[in-house]
Scaffold this active site. Structure first.
Site, mmCIF file in Angstrom:
data_model
loop_
_atom_site.group_PDB
_atom_site.id
_atom_site.type_symbol
_atom_site.label_atom_id
_atom_site.label_comp_id
_atom_site.label_asym_id
_atom_site.label_seq_id
_atom_site.Cartn_x
_atom_site.Cartn_y
_atom_site.Cartn_z
ATOM 1 N N GLY A 33 -27.912 -32.424 -2.955
ATOM 2 C CA GLY A 33 -28.616 -33.588 -2.439
ATOM 3 C C GLY A 33 -30.028 -33.730 -2.967
ATOM 4 C CE LYS A 34 -30.382 -32.399 -8.813
ATOM 5 N NZ LYS A 34 -28.927 -32.495 -8.568
ATOM 6 N NE ARG A 35 -30.612 -36.160 1.172
ATOM 7 C CZ ARG A 35 -29.690 -36.730 0.418
ATOM 8 N NH1 ARG A 35 -29.788 -36.670 -0.898
ATOM 9 N NH2 ARG A 35 -28.654 -37.344 0.971
#
Length: 306
Positions: A105-107
């Site tokens: 998700g590379k949040r």
């Protein structure tokens, strides 16, 4: 620790790879798409149902030989709430088969917002007297460039819920060096970020010597991959870029420690679309995915210590 569970699965399957389930509707064989289109038209609902059938069939064929899957959230979000539901169902189904699941998700954010991201993907949401996992993944990819403010909420949930994170350190894309190779007092930014991963994970070290804070390090930069493995002895690596992005097995050797552990290699399109590359009957797509997974396993294990 979360990555102890992953490492045990790697040892059990003798396979340090993860399958990226990043499905576009175009990847799904026509016989599945047409069945869903007949019922629901050419709609988001039909596409979501087709993708879940596709994912489920691949998982059924690979769960005994692959330790993990990595669904990329964006491919599901393209389909709105229906796709997000498929993401949750895919995570649950893979886990029911004993697989480790890392959501890509590379949040990143800070404060209450980052806590919300962490709770959504790794933790439990309080609903009255109940605590319910919304997605329930085992690990999440995150962007660390907001510093400790963006990582601290994740560390708390990692410790409480036995979860892990993978921080972007040296990514596999061509332009990564525009920022990541720049230097701070003579040290490349990717190495500075790697050092921060070591620091962030220093209080959560598992039985294999790796913390709950991993790093994303691309297969397309083998020299930096080797450098970072030596520099970051407690940081487990998620390595994208093998296969479709051009990374080869020979360049991966440096990702692993002396015991042949410490990294897991991702492949997405090469597995999902193996049936297209083979030119086999599309109804054999899941078996073609299995064949590609086994080929990948043998290719990678041929260059690392057992």
């Amino acid at each position: 620790m979360s990555f102890d569970r992953l490492i045990k699965k790697i040892i059990e399957t003798k396979n340090p790879t993860v399958v990226g389930l990043d499905p576009l509707i175009d990847y799904v064989p026509d016989f599945i798409k047409n069945e869903c289109f007949m019922k629901d038209g050419q709609s988001l609902e039909a596409a979501a149902k087709a993708i879940f059938k596709f994912n489920k069939a691949i998982i059924d064929e690979i769960y005994d030989v692959v330790p993990a899957i990595k669904p990329q959230a964006a491919y599901y979000e393209m389909l709105g709430w229906r796709g997000v539901k498929v993401l949750e169902k895919t995570i649950r189904y893979a886990q029911s088969k004993g697989m480790f699941v890392m959501t890509d998700g590379k949040r990143n954010d800070i404060g209450a917002t980052m806590t919300a991201y962490a709770t959504a993907h790794l933790g439990s949401t309080a609903i009255g007297e109940n605590f319910i996992e919304a997605f329930g993944a085992d690990a999440l990819t995150v962007n660390g460039y907001l510093g400790t403010d963006g990582i601290a909420p994740l560390l708390e949930i990692c410790e409480k819920k036995d979860k892990g994170i993978f921080v972007l350190v040296k990514t596999s894309n061509k332009s990564s060096g525009e920022l990541q190779d720049q230097k701070i007092d003579g040290t490349p930014i990717y190495a500075v970020m790697g050092d921060m991963c070591e620091k962030w994970g220093s209080e959560q070290i598992g039985e294999y010597g790796y913390s709950s804070v991993g790093a994303v390090v691309g297969a397309t930069y083998p020299e930096q991959l080797t450098e970072l493995r030596q520099r970051l002895p407690h940081t487990f690596f998620l390595v994208p870029g093998y296969g479709a992005q051009g990374g080869g097995a020979d360049g991966l050797k440096g990702a692993f420690d002396a015991n042949g552990l410490g990294a897991i290699i991702n492949s997405s399109r090469a597995v999902m679309c193996a049936y297209k590359k083979e030119g086999c009957d599309e109804r054999e797509f899941a078996k073609a995915a299995r064949r590609e997974v086994l080929r990948m396993r043998d290719d990678i294990t041929s260059v690392i210590n057992k």
